[in-house]
Design a protein around this motif. Structure first.
Motif, short mmCIF file in Angstrom:
data_model
loop_
_atom_site.label_atom_id
_atom_site.label_comp_id
_atom_site.label_asym_id
_atom_site.label_seq_id
_atom_site.Cartn_x
_atom_site.Cartn_y
_atom_site.Cartn_z
N LEU A 64 0.84 -1.21 0.00
CA LEU A 64 0.00 0.00 0.00
C LEU A 64 0.87 1.25 0.00
O LEU A 64 1.76 1.41 0.84
CB LEU A 64 -0.91 0.01 1.23
N MET A 65 0.61 2.12 -0.95
CA MET A 65 1.32 3.40 -1.05
C MET A 65 0.28 4.51 -1.11
O MET A 65 -0.35 4.73 -2.14
CB MET A 65 2.19 3.43 -2.31
N HIS A 66 0.06 5.17 0.02
CA HIS A 66 -0.94 6.24 0.07
C HIS A 66 -0.56 7.19 1.19
O HIS A 66 -0.08 6.75 2.26
CB HIS A 66 -2.34 5.65 0.32
N PRO A 67 -0.76 8.49 0.99
CA PRO A 67 -0.35 9.46 2.03
C PRO A 67 -1.08 9.31 3.35
O PRO A 67 -0.62 9.86 4.37
CB PRO A 67 -0.65 10.82 1.37
N HIS A 68 -2.20 8.60 3.37
CA HIS A 68 -2.96 8.46 4.62
C HIS A 68 -2.89 7.03 5.18
O HIS A 68 -3.70 6.67 6.04
CB HIS A 68 -4.40 8.89 4.41
N ILE A 69 -1.94 6.24 4.70
CA ILE A 69 -1.71 4.89 5.22
C ILE A 69 -0.24 4.79 5.62
O ILE A 69 0.65 5.10 4.82
CB ILE A 69 -2.05 3.81 4.18
N ALA A 70 0.03 4.38 6.86
CA ALA A 70 1.40 4.26 7.34
C ALA A 70 2.13 3.17 6.56
O ALA A 70 1.59 2.08 6.33
CB ALA A 70 1.42 3.95 8.84
N ARG A 71 3.38 3.44 6.17
CA ARG A 71 4.18 2.48 5.41
C ARG A 71 4.64 1.33 6.30
O ARG A 71 4.98 1.51 7.47
CB ARG A 71 5.42 3.17 4.83
N VAL A 72 4.66 0.13 5.73
CA VAL A 72 5.21 -1.05 6.41
C VAL A 72 6.65 -1.23 5.96
O VAL A 72 6.93 -1.30 4.76
CB VAL A 72 4.38 -2.31 6.09
N TYR A 73 7.58 -1.28 6.93
CA TYR A 73 9.00 -1.43 6.61
C TYR A 73 9.45 -2.89 6.59
O TYR A 73 10.24 -3.29 5.75
CB TYR A 73 9.85 -0.66 7.62
N GLN A 74 8.96 -3.67 7.55
CA GLN A 74 9.44 -5.04 7.66
C GLN A 74 8.42 -5.88 8.42
O GLN A 74 7.71 -5.39 9.29
CB GLN A 74 10.79 -5.10 8.39
N VAL A 75 8.33 -7.15 8.06
CA VAL A 75 7.50 -8.10 8.79
C VAL A 75 8.30 -9.40 8.89
O VAL A 75 9.01 -9.78 7.97
CB VAL A 75 6.15 -8.35 8.08
N GLY A 76 8.20 -10.05 10.03
CA GLY A 76 8.98 -11.27 10.19
C GLY A 76 8.69 -11.94 11.52
O GLY A 76 7.76 -11.59 12.24
N SER A 77 9.50 -12.93 11.83
CA SER A 77 9.38 -13.67 13.08
C SER A 77 10.77 -13.92 13.62
O SER A 77 11.73 -14.09 12.86
CB SER A 77 8.63 -14.99 12.86
N GLU A 78 10.86 -13.94 14.92
CA GLU A 78 12.13 -14.23 15.60
C GLU A 78 11.82 -15.00 16.87
O GLU A 78 11.11 -14.51 17.74
CB GLU A 78 12.87 -12.93 15.92
N GLY A 79 12.30 -16.21 16.94
CA GLY A 79 11.96 -17.06 18.06
C GLY A 79 10.48 -17.37 18.04
O GLY A 79 9.94 -17.86 17.05
N ASN A 80 9.80 -17.06 19.11
CA ASN A 80 8.36 -17.29 19.21
C ASN A 80 7.54 -16.02 18.91
O ASN A 80 6.34 -15.99 19.17
CB ASN A 80 8.00 -17.81 20.61
N SER A 81 8.20 -15.00 18.40
CA SER A 81 7.54 -13.71 18.18
C SER A 81 7.32 -13.46 16.69
O SER A 81 8.19 -13.73 15.87
CB SER A 81 8.38 -12.56 18.76
N CYS A 82 6.12 -12.93 16.38
CA CYS A 82 5.81 -12.42 15.04
C CYS A 82 5.64 -10.91 15.17
O CYS A 82 4.95 -10.44 16.09
CB CYS A 82 4.54 -13.05 14.48
#
Length: 567
Positions: free
Chosen positions: A147-165
């Protein structure tokens, strides 16, 4: 840990017996600065300096217990070691917990490599432990990264580490819209409507990519220092529907679910429900009250939205209340059809608020001073629709009236209830005989007539569109031509004079010859000739008469047609 000398390139092993952050090269004897090397390793790997040094000591045979490190070495590296290892997640330092809900935790963090602030959302551990829920979370957030829109916050990264998402996104500020409202912050009506427009536009872009927010609420909407909206956490709530306890967690987290979510009837209208909650909260300063389930199609989070609107100090227009009622409709199909439609509705409300009031037109002092003939160019007999334009839309009642006279400037309308002078009216009628020649115009009542049997009002046209104006002028011109020609052909003498004039356009003829050719008496001839002079077809010039060609082509064609049919 192996360390290369910058001078000779020899490889040295970092041993636990040195007493400073420099190491003497065994080959050339030059000092090696461990501080620079340790910082470089931290930037590249994301691990703390302490982890690198401990790993180096263990590889040198000192032991695997961190307590075996010499106290002097720990003391000297302490300024470079993160005081709390739990505050690191990959290459991100978690600085402050902003919110903790049954869905997860939201942090303000820092991306170490770029030294920029970020939002870090970590999914709840119980949800992350459910494989299907965790996978849905990762997949949905990856989709929202497009999503690229001035009223939507940009997502930089998504992932998992250990038991965390987790998901890392653009940082706006610490306080969400909900936090602002809880501290007593209030917004003016135009700011609220503009925020709603911006949210709707952001949703329109997301919906065009088949992406829904699923959990839109004041919790995940932020206002920038410039007052612009940013929507965050797109798609996060969607992952929760893969969990067995999804609905309970959403409700406990303070989200407001539309009725159809209990039946999994998902559509863009789900997000409109959340936008309605945001608008309501901004208007009243409080979240909507919750109502108990009314049937098996309702959920514990179905709301009674419009309670409290009357108590606010804002002057909320009826159109805004009606839109909220529409957004909160029990049936999804009764809500706005699309986010673009919703944005347009809000823009219309904003225009309604910001548009200046209709100017107060001063009515004529006495009806007698109004030139009534301007609105009675020719008689007609047309049904028309009329409504008053200087009152609110919800009060405007459309009714049928009769258009009796028409001109380019206005019309005389027969109606049982004529409006007072100065009233603005919407006019809608279809001209005859031109099929489809409809005219829509804004007019003002200049005078009214309460004479028994002729009750009506004279209306001056103020605004007519270009196409309608062209149709109106053509129609009036054509009808006026026929009316005038019929007036000039109501006797044999009229027709005789008209025939002679048509043969001598733009020329002069002797009055004596014209009168002799008609065989009429002078008195009758003069009286008849005055009708032509009134209509601008002749001009006396002493003992001669100038025959003036009609300015209107419609009049000339009507004369030709009359002479042809009466020959």
């Amino acid at each position: 840990m192996e360390v290369s000398c910058n001078s000779c390139g020899a490889v040295n092993l970092l041993s636990p017996d040195h007493t400073s952050l420099t190491l003497c090269c065994k080959a050339c004897g030059n000092p090696i600065d461990l501080t620079e090397i340790a910082n470089t390793l931290t930037m590249e790997s994301g691990l703390s300096l302490a982890d690198h040094l401990k790993a180096t000591v263990i590889s040198s045979g000192v032991g695997s217990n961190p307590e075996e490190l010499p106290a002097s070495l720990e003391d000297r590296v302490a300024p470079y070691v993160n005081p709390d290892a739990d505050n690191m997640l990959g290459n991100y330092r978690l600085e402050k917990e902003l919110e903790r809900t049954p869905l997860g935790r939201l942090y303000r963090g820092e991306q170490i490599a770029l030294r920029r602030p970020v939002f870090v959302f970590i999914l709840d551990e119980e949800l992350a432990a459910e494989e299907e829920c965790a996978q849905t979370f990762l997949n949905e957030v990856r989709r929202s990264a497009a999503l690229m829109h001035p009223h939507i916050a940009r997502v930089y990264q998504v992932g998992s580490e250990g038991n965390s998402c987790y998901v890392v996104s653009e940082f706006i500020k610490d306080d969400s819209l909900e936090a602002n409202l809880q501290t007593g912050k209030r917004f003016d009506l135009l700011t609220i409507i503009q925020s709603g427009i911006e949210i709707a536009r952001g949703l329109a872009v997301a919906h065009s990519m088949q992406l829904l927010h699923w959990g839109l609420s004041p919790k995940n909407v932020y206002l920038t220092p410039q007052g612009e909206v940013r929507i965050t956490q797109f798609g996060i709530s969607h992952a929760l529907f893969a969990s067995k306890n999804s609905k309970e967690k959403l409700i406990r987290a303070g989200y407001f679910l539309p009725p159809e979510e209990s039946l999994a009837e998902f559509s863009p209208q789900v997000d409109f429900f959340g936008l309605g909650v945001i608008l309501y909260a901004m208007l009243t300063g409080a979240m909507p009250g919750q109502a108990p389930a009314a049937s098996n199609s309702a959920t514990e989070a179905t709301i009674i939205p419009l309670q409290g609107l009357e108590e606010t100090t804002l002057k909320i227009p009826r159109s805004m209340s009606r839109l909220l009622q529409k957004i909160f409709s029990w049936e999804p199909h009764e809500r706005p059809a699309s986010a673009s439609d919703l944005a347009q509705e809000l823009e219309r409300i904003r225009l309604e608020i910001t548009s200046p009031p209709m100017p107060a037109v001063k009515p004529p002092r006495t009806p007698a001073k109004v030139n009534k003939r301007r609105y009675k160019r020719f008689r007609t007999d047309m049904p028309m629709k009329i409504s008053r334009a200087d009152i609110s839309r919800e009060q405007q009642d459309e009714y049928i009236a009769k258009l009796e006279n028409l001109s380019e400037n206005g019309a005389y309308i027969l109606t049982a209830s004529p409006l007072p002078p100065g009233s603005f009216v919407n006019l809608n009628f279809e001209m005859k005989p031109g099929a489809g020649s409809r005219v829509e115009a804004l007019g003002i009542v200049r005078w009214n007539d309460n004479t028994p049997g002729n009750i009506g009002m004279g209306v001056q046209f103020l605004e007519v569109s270009t196409n309608n104006r062209r149709n109106l002028n053509d129609y009036v011109d054509r009808q006026t031509a026929y009316d005038m020609v019929n007036t000039l052909a109501n006797s044999a003498l009229h027709k005789a004079i008209l025939r002679i004039l048509a043969q001598n356009w733009d020329n002069t003829i002797k009055l004596e010859n014209l009168m002799r050719s008609t065989g009429a008496s002078k008195r009758l001839f003069d009286r008849t000739l005055s009708d032509f002079e009134k209509n601008g077809l002749v001009k006396p010039m002493g003992n001669k008469l100038l025959c003036i060609r009609p300015v209107s082509e419609s009049v000339e064609k009507a004369i030709e047609e009359l002479l042809r049919t009466s020959h």
